[in-house]
Design a protein around this motif. Structure first.
Motif, short mmCIF file in Angstrom:
data_model
loop_
_atom_site.label_atom_id
_atom_site.label_comp_id
_atom_site.label_asym_id
_atom_site.label_seq_id
_atom_site.Cartn_x
_atom_site.Cartn_y
_atom_site.Cartn_z
N CYS A 1 41.38 94.27 92.50
CA CYS A 1 42.55 93.00 92.17
C CYS A 1 43.66 93.10 92.81
CB CYS A 1 42.73 93.02 90.73
SG CYS A 1 41.43 93.11 89.38
N ASP A 2 43.56 93.67 94.25
CA ASP A 2 44.91 93.69 94.86
C ASP A 2 46.11 93.72 94.31
OD1 ASP A 2 43.11 93.37 97.41
OD2 ASP A 2 42.99 91.22 97.01
N ALA A 3 46.16 94.48 93.12
CA ALA A 3 47.55 94.78 92.39
C ALA A 3 48.53 95.06 93.39
CB ALA A 3 47.36 95.61 91.22
N ASP A 4 49.64 94.56 93.18
CA ASP A 4 51.11 94.96 93.77
C ASP A 4 51.47 96.41 93.26
OD1 ASP A 4 50.98 92.54 95.48
OD2 ASP A 4 51.40 91.54 93.41
N ILE B 1 45.94 93.68 83.70
CA ILE B 1 46.73 92.95 84.61
C ILE B 1 47.72 92.24 84.02
CG2 ILE B 1 46.70 91.44 86.72
CD1 ILE B 1 45.17 93.76 87.25
N GLY B 2 49.18 92.67 84.18
CA GLY B 2 50.00 92.09 83.33
C GLY B 2 49.48 92.45 81.96
N TYR B 3 49.71 91.75 80.93
CA TYR B 3 49.53 91.94 79.60
C TYR B 3 47.91 91.63 79.25
CZ TYR B 3 53.94 92.68 77.92
OH TYR B 3 55.39 93.24 77.77
N SER B 4 47.15 90.92 80.37
CA SER B 4 46.00 90.69 80.12
C SER B 4 44.68 91.53 80.34
CB SER B 4 45.57 89.32 80.95
OG SER B 4 46.30 88.44 80.79
N PRO B 5 44.17 91.97 79.15
CA PRO B 5 43.11 93.21 79.23
C PRO B 5 42.02 92.44 80.20
CG PRO B 5 43.61 92.53 76.96
CD PRO B 5 44.19 91.59 77.81
N LEU C 1 48.10 97.83 84.76
CA LEU C 1 48.69 98.55 83.52
C LEU C 1 47.74 99.25 82.91
CD1 LEU C 1 51.30 99.08 81.51
CD2 LEU C 1 50.51 97.07 80.32
N ILE C 2 47.85 100.65 82.86
CA ILE C 2 47.32 101.72 82.07
C ILE C 2 47.71 102.18 80.85
CG2 ILE C 2 45.94 103.76 82.21
CD1 ILE C 2 45.63 103.36 85.24
N THR C 3 47.35 102.13 79.62
CA THR C 3 47.99 102.64 78.41
C THR C 3 46.71 103.17 77.46
OG1 THR C 3 48.11 100.49 77.31
CG2 THR C 3 49.79 100.86 78.48
N SER C 4 47.11 103.98 76.75
CA SER C 4 46.30 104.67 75.71
C SER C 4 46.97 105.00 74.51
CB SER C 4 45.26 105.66 76.28
OG SER C 4 46.20 106.59 76.67
N PRO C 5 46.39 105.06 73.36
CA PRO C 5 45.13 104.77 73.08
C PRO C 5 45.02 103.14 72.90
CG PRO C 5 46.11 105.43 70.96
CD PRO C 5 46.91 105.63 72.09
N HIS C 6 43.81 102.40 72.60
CA HIS C 6 43.82 101.14 72.14
C HIS C 6 43.92 100.77 70.83
CE1 HIS C 6 39.50 102.42 72.34
NE2 HIS C 6 39.46 101.63 71.49
#
Length: 450
Positions: free
Chosen positions: A143-146, A93-97, A78-83
């Protein structure tokens, strides 16, 4: 190298997000990020992507889609901005930074490649945002993200994320924002947002306030042979029940009716949830397995801090609500929600950026008859409290106070509040972040200035 050292090293790159001097949009391009990603073997093309642009609700829609896919058993980048509090929030990854040690390793691994690229580039040096986007793609591959759910930073057409070839593009609500960069009309801004539409790839369009935005997106989709999924034509909502931390409503489609519990507040979040549902339906039709119970749990468990969020105030007696609204349209939506609440007095903690329509937002907030507390956040683009003083002088707030920090303003608001009062912090996500940090006694992540 510790974590803050690693962060500060990345900030030696040009950061237009925090820099007062923003380049002309006409100078933006995708060649630099494309070349750098090519040197990393194009990690962004190796993981199925959902690409989200829009003026309002991008992060919330990304969070919803990510939550549903995670509940379906997939590993989701998951890529979002700003922090809000830490740069690690931008790479999840998921909600985990991303873990701080992983971020250090990522910088150590990529920095020689950055320096080499910057020495040889025909298009100038990488920007900080370009590095963070490239690093995110690289990390997700490791991380082998799906899946990867990716929010644009600014606009869409020339945004660094627009190197993706997604399974579905999503465009959320479009309104006037960043007009000095993206254009001064709805049509111009919609054209920039619609730039993420790819040939032959479906695009989901959220309900739009402005007819002109819908027409521009329809035109782009038609020219690119992209199937347009108009959320307004697919879903309707009935029987909305609001609670303090969630809302429940019935969704009606052509073939079925079902109930959703949504862990975010506000009518605009219902529209965002329908937009996320539209994207999920496109994924399901493409063969992605997403069971109904994952959809139910994904929306129930979704969280997105700083967006119409109540914060615990213990035994103080007053309520504390934060929302990152930072343009006139978002503020109008917020005011509509606040009018449905019961309180004695509204104490407004307000701060914003030079690029924001501060006067326009304050005039909308005047409808709530608040006590105004103008503040200056730590963000380099934040206006001084004295500027808010000057702008608000001719707007007839019943009382006005001004402080040179968010923490001081929040302390004063807490001291004057009595049982039944509502403190509202808004105007920018930086103000929201600092109120959360003050309330939860969090140590702020402070950056070196270059």
């Amino acid at each position: 190298m510790n974590f803050i050292d690693a962060v500060n090293k990345t900030f030696t790159l040009v950061d237009f997000e925090r820099n007062q001097n923003f380049p002309m949009h006409s100078t933006f391009h995708l060649q630099r990020i494309s070349e750098f990603l090519d040197q990393l073997s194009n990690p962004h093309l190796k993981i199925p992507a959902i690409h989200v642009a829009g003026t309002k609700g991008k992060g919330s829609v990304c969070s919803m889609i990510s939550s549903v896919l995670s509940q379906s058993g997939y590993k989701v980048g998951l890529i979002t901005s700003p922090h809000l509090h830490s740069v690690t929030e931008r790479i999840r990854i998921g909600y985990s930074p991303i873990d701080q040690n992983d971020f250090i390793d990522l910088v150590n691994e990529l920095w020689p490649k950055v320096e080499n690229y910057n020495r040889t580039s025909c298009y100038g040096e990488l920007t900080w945002f370009e590095f963070m986007i490239a690093a995110s793609f690289y990390y997700f591959e490791k991380c082998d993200a799906d899946f990867q759910v990716v929010e644009t930073g600014l606009g869409g057409r020339l945004d660094a994320t627009n190197v993706l070839l997604p399974k579905v593009s999503v465009i959320t609500s479009i309104s006037l924002d960043h007009t000095k960069i993206l254009g001064e009309t709805i049509e111009e801004i919609a054209f920039e947002k619609g730039g993420i539409i790819k040939s032959g790839i479906p695009v989901v369009l959220s309900p739009q306030t402005f007819y002109e935005a819908t027409e521009v997106i329809k035109d782009i989709a038609n020219k690119r042979n992209s199937k347009l999924v108009n959320v307004s034509d697919l879903f309707s909502v009935q029987n909305v029940c609001n609670f303090k931390e969630f809302q429940v409503f019935d969704v009606k489609t052509e073939h079925s009716n079902f109930q959703l519990e949504l862990g975010l507040l506000g009518h605009h979040q219902i529209e965002n949830s329908l937009t996320a549902l539209g994207a999920i339906n496109v994924l399901k039709k493409s063969g992605v397995e997403i069971p109904q119970n994952a959809i139910d749990q994904g929306f129930k468990n979704v969280r997105w801090s700083g967006r119409l969020e109540y914060l615990s105030t213990g035994q103080s007696g007053f309520e504390l609500l934060v929302d990152g609204a930072h343009n006139v349209y978002s503020m109008e939506c917020l005011v509509r929600e606040i009018k449905n609440l019961k309180y004695k007095n509204l104490i407004l903690i307000f701060g914003g950026f030079n690029s924001h329509d501060l006067e326009g937002m304050l005039k909308v907030l005047l409808e709530l008859d608040p006590i105004l507390i103008g503040v200056n956040s730590r963000h380099p683009k934040s206006v001084q409290a004295s500027v808010i003083d000057s702008i608000s002088e001719n707007i007839k707030f019943r009382k006005r106070f001004f402080y040179d920090s968010v923490e001081e303003g929040f302390d004063y608001a807490s001291n004057i509040s009595v049982e039944g009062d509502l403190i509202l912090a808004t105007g920018s996500l930086s103000v929201v972040a600092e109120v959360i940090e003050s309330q939860k006694e969090m140590l702020p992540e402070l950056y070196q200035k270059f």
